[in-house]
Write an enzyme that holds these catalytic residues in place. Structure first.
Site, PDB file in Angstrom:
ATOM      1  CE  LYS A 139      -4.779  98.797  23.036  1.00 43.85           C
ATOM      2  NZ  LYS A 139      -4.189  97.620  23.623  1.00 43.85           N
ATOM      3  CB  ALA A 184      -6.715 106.772  26.676  1.00 39.74           C
ATOM      4  N   GLY A 205      -3.845  91.283  16.233  1.00 34.69           N
ATOM      5  CA  GLY A 205      -5.013  90.759  15.510  1.00 34.69           C
ATOM      6  C   GLY A 205      -4.683  89.529  14.687  1.00 34.69           C
ATOM      7  CD  GLN A 209      -7.711  90.468  18.381  1.00 34.56           C
ATOM      8  OE1 GLN A 209      -8.559  91.346  18.288  1.00 34.56           O
ATOM      9  NE2 GLN A 209      -6.463  90.701  18.721  1.00 34.56           N
TER      10      GLN A 209
HETATM   11  P1  XMP Z   1      -3.931  88.113  20.875  1.00 34.44           P
HETATM   12  O1  XMP Z   1      -4.062  87.136  21.984  1.00 34.44           O
HETATM   13  O2  XMP Z   1      -5.235  88.528  20.282  1.00 34.44           O
HETATM   14  O3  XMP Z   1      -3.298  89.401  21.605  1.00 34.44           O
HETATM   15  O4  XMP Z   1      -2.934  87.693  19.824  1.00 34.44           O
HETATM   16  C1  XMP Z   1      -3.167  90.648  20.992  1.00 34.44           C
HETATM   17  C2  XMP Z   1      -2.591  91.633  21.938  1.00 34.44           C
HETATM   18  O5  XMP Z   1      -2.630  92.913  21.335  1.00 34.44           O
HETATM   19  C3  XMP Z   1      -3.603  93.727  21.989  1.00 34.44           C
HETATM   20  N1  XMP Z   1      -4.487  94.170  20.931  1.00 34.44           N
HETATM   21  C4  XMP Z   1      -4.566  95.392  20.467  1.00 34.44           C
HETATM   22  N2  XMP Z   1      -3.939  96.479  20.809  1.00 34.44           N
HETATM   23  N3  XMP Z   1      -5.036  97.659  19.104  1.00 34.44           N
HETATM   24  C5  XMP Z   1      -4.191  97.627  20.128  1.00 34.44           C
HETATM   25  O6  XMP Z   1      -3.601  98.661  20.457  1.00 34.44           O
HETATM   26  C6  XMP Z   1      -5.712  96.594  18.713  1.00 34.44           C
HETATM   27  O7  XMP Z   1      -6.486  96.632  17.775  1.00 34.44           O
HETATM   28  C7  XMP Z   1      -5.464  95.410  19.431  1.00 34.44           C
HETATM   29  N4  XMP Z   1      -5.930  94.174  19.283  1.00 34.44           N
HETATM   30  C8  XMP Z   1      -5.304  93.444  20.217  1.00 34.44           C
HETATM   31  C9  XMP Z   1      -4.324  92.894  22.986  1.00 34.44           C
HETATM   32  O8  XMP Z   1      -4.607  93.636  24.147  1.00 34.44           O
HETATM   33  C10 XMP Z   1      -3.323  91.815  23.244  1.00 34.44           C
HETATM   34  O9  XMP Z   1      -2.377  92.225  24.209  1.00 34.44           O
END
Ligand code: XMP
Length: 224
Positions: free
Chosen positions: A60, A62, A166, A170
């Site tokens: 990420k 930034a 997601g 999620q």
């Molecule tokens: P889970 O355990 O939720 O892991 O299946 C998801 C992975 O993706 C990352 N993550 C995101 N990265 N935008 C991103 O750039 C997002 O909206 C987002 N949501 C989850 C999270 O850190 C993990 O590695």
């Protein structure tokens, strides 16, 4: 067609990460790593995992352009196939990532999957997509648990691929995300917390195929 599943290994232990990667490497497009694994195992984990499959470094990124450039060069040197950077820092900072990537792909975060994404990012998604396009990013990160947001990014994405976390923990569904324009699906906890990661990966690959079959023709399938 190539696999379109990216497994996120958000664990600290190198041994467990390498074991999972070895067992699933021929069933995934890539392994995605984030700060937990890098902080737990060191940056050389990028090179070690790259022996099994592509590695996407989700740092990420930034920061100001110079710092972004230093970070990107280091992960590229270690063998990263792609890096993930934020678009909200602006065109110069994201372009520094693109210019330093040396052949690695750059994925720009333009919307996120957690509830807090509605505080700022969702209100600005069109501008964030525009920043990503102007900076020359290779694709977008957009939330797999928010189909209308995937479609919104797709409509502005100028045929660059969408990669979506997601799914699973999620609340998102891989079939639905892919039907709405996601090209690659990222899944973490549902895989690495399972007693049988290979079975979960097999099932997710089936869901992605199903989503691609049911996807409207207007959403071309795009490659990273
Ligand atoms: P889970 O355990 O939720 O892991 O299946 C998801 C992975 O993706 C990352 N993550 C995101 N990265 N935008 C991103 O750039 C997002 O909206 C987002 N949501 C989850 C999270 O850190 C993990 O590695």
């Amino acid at each position: 067609m190539d696999n379109r599943l990216i497994v996120a290994l958000d664990i600290f232990e190198e041994k467990k990460a390498l074991e999972i990667a070895k067992n699933i490497s021929d069933m995934v497009f890539a392994i995605k790593i984030n700060w937990p694994l890098i902080l737990g195992s060191g940056i050389d984990i990028v090179t070690k995992l790259s022996r099994f499959t592509r590695v996407i470094c989700d740092l990420k990124i930034a920061d100001i352009p110079n710092t972004n450039s230093l970070i990107t060069k280091k992960v590229r040197e270690k063998g990263a196939y792609a890096v993930i950077a934020h678009a909200f820092v602006g065109e110069d900072s994201l372009k520094a990532v693109v210019d330093s990537a040396g052949g690695a792909k750059v994925l720009a975060v333009v919307a996120m999957s957690h509830p807090g994404a509605s505080d700022f990012m969702e209100k600005n998604v069109d501008d964030l997509v525009a920043v990503a396009l102007k900076s020359g990013a290779d694709g977008f990160i957009a939330p797999g648990n928010n189909p209308s947001m995937i479609r919104r990014v797709r409509e502005r994405s100028m045929n660059k691929p969408i990669v979506s976390p997601g799914i699973g923990a999620q609340g998102g569904n891989a079939v639905e995300a892919v039907m709405n324009g996601t090209d690659y699906v990222i899944v973490g906890r549902s895989v690495y917390e399972s007693a049988h990661p290979e079975d979960v990966v097999g099932d997710l690959n089936w869901q992605i195929s199903e989503g691609l079959e049911r996807r409207p023709g207007k959403y071309e399938i795009l490659n990273l």
